[in-house]
Design an enzyme around this catalytic site. Structure first.
Site, PDB file in Angstrom:
ATOM      1  N   ASP A   1      -2.385  -1.785  -3.734  1.00 10.28           N
ATOM      2  CA  ASP A   1      -3.553  -0.911  -3.637  1.00 10.28           C
ATOM      3  C   ASP A   1      -3.754  -0.049  -4.874  1.00 10.28           C
ATOM      4  O   ASP A   1      -4.804  -0.095  -5.483  1.00 10.28           O
ATOM      5  CB  ASP A   1      -3.528  -0.069  -2.353  1.00 10.28           C
ATOM      6  CG  ASP A   1      -2.368   0.904  -2.238  1.00 10.28           C
ATOM      7  OD1 ASP A   1      -1.477   0.937  -3.117  1.00 10.28           O
ATOM      8  OD2 ASP A   1      -2.342   1.652  -1.237  1.00 10.28           O
TER       9      ASP A   1
ATOM     10  N   SER B   1       0.835   3.106  -8.834  1.00 11.16           N
ATOM     11  CA  SER B   1       2.294   3.115  -8.761  1.00 11.16           C
ATOM     12  C   SER B   1       2.830   1.951  -7.933  1.00 11.16           C
ATOM     13  O   SER B   1       3.970   1.525  -8.128  1.00 11.16           O
ATOM     14  CB  SER B   1       2.823   4.453  -8.244  1.00 11.16           C
ATOM     15  OG  SER B   1       2.385   4.703  -6.937  1.00 11.16           O
TER      16      SER B   1
ATOM     17  N   SER C   1       0.848  -1.188   0.000  1.00 10.52           N
ATOM     18  CA  SER C   1       0.000   0.000   0.000  1.00 10.52           C
ATOM     19  C   SER C   1       0.882   1.236   0.000  1.00 10.52           C
ATOM     20  O   SER C   1       2.060   1.183   0.368  1.00 10.52           O
ATOM     21  CB  SER C   1      -0.888   0.012   1.246  1.00 10.52           C
ATOM     22  OG  SER C   1      -1.600   1.232   1.340  1.00 10.52           O
ATOM     23  N   HIS C   2       0.303   2.350  -0.369  1.00 10.32           N
ATOM     24  CA  HIS C   2       1.000   3.624  -0.298  1.00 10.32           C
ATOM     25  C   HIS C   2       1.129   4.117   1.137  1.00 10.32           C
ATOM     26  O   HIS C   2       1.848   5.072   1.398  1.00 10.32           O
ATOM     27  CB  HIS C   2       0.270   4.662  -1.146  1.00 10.32           C
ATOM     28  CG  HIS C   2       0.508   4.497  -2.603  1.00 10.32           C
ATOM     29  ND1 HIS C   2       0.043   3.421  -3.322  1.00 10.32           N
ATOM     30  CD2 HIS C   2       1.206   5.263  -3.476  1.00 10.32           C
ATOM     31  CE1 HIS C   2       0.427   3.540  -4.585  1.00 10.32           C
ATOM     32  NE2 HIS C   2       1.126   4.651  -4.695  1.00 10.32           N
ATOM     33  N   SER C   3       0.457   3.473   2.053  1.00 11.78           N
ATOM     34  CA  SER C   3       0.463   3.850   3.459  1.00 11.78           C
ATOM     35  C   SER C   3       0.873   2.653   4.314  1.00 11.78           C
ATOM     36  O   SER C   3       0.282   1.576   4.206  1.00 11.78           O
ATOM     37  CB  SER C   3      -0.946   4.307   3.868  1.00 11.78           C
ATOM     38  OG  SER C   3      -1.078   4.327   5.274  1.00 11.78           O
TER      39      SER C   3
END
Length: 136
Positions: free
Chosen positions: A74, A77, A13-15
């Site tokens: 997710d 990118s 995920s980006h987080s």
């Protein structure tokens, strides 16, 4: 059943918090009978939002038990980062596969299926089938 033969799951995920939370939820909903190797790989190395090839590679190595590694992502990118790692050929364990699946529902399906001792093809198929889960 020993976890030595289970497919590993990496959640990108980006987080960092989202990746860790999805991993916690998927493991919690799987019933906890078998210790499926799951690792979150979220955010950047400095704790920001984004993706990190280094974190993804480390997560994949940590869950590799020789039965393959399913990677769920997710957003766009994250997909590109995983594809770049796969193209390099030596950054991820042999048998690592990017799975086209919804992030949360696919993670739950992948972990539940991996917990049965299913192979990588079955884990990837279960995660992808999560696209068909209807909510209304």
């Amino acid at each position: 059943m020993s976890d030595e033969k289970l497919v590993g799951i990496v959640l990108v995920s980006h987080s960092a918090r989202v990746a860790a939370s999805v991993a916690e939820l998927a493991l919690g909903l799987s019933g906890g009978g078998t210790a499926v190797p799951v690792a979150p790989a979220g955010g950047t190395g400095d704790g920001g939002l984004g993706t990190s090839a280094e974190l993804i590679a480390a997560a994949a190595a940590s869950v590799d038990r020789g039965a393959g590694v399913a990677v769920l992502t997710d957003l766009g990118s994250a997909v590109l980062t995983v594809k770049a790692l796969l193209a390099e050929g030596d950054e991820l364990p042999d048998g690592t596969r990017l799975v086209d699946a919804p992030f949360l529902e696919g993670a739950v399906a992948a972990v539940v299926t991996a917990g049965t001792g299913a192979d990588l093809d079955a884990v990837a198929a279960a995660a992808a089938e999560a696209y068909d889960y209807r909510k209304v």
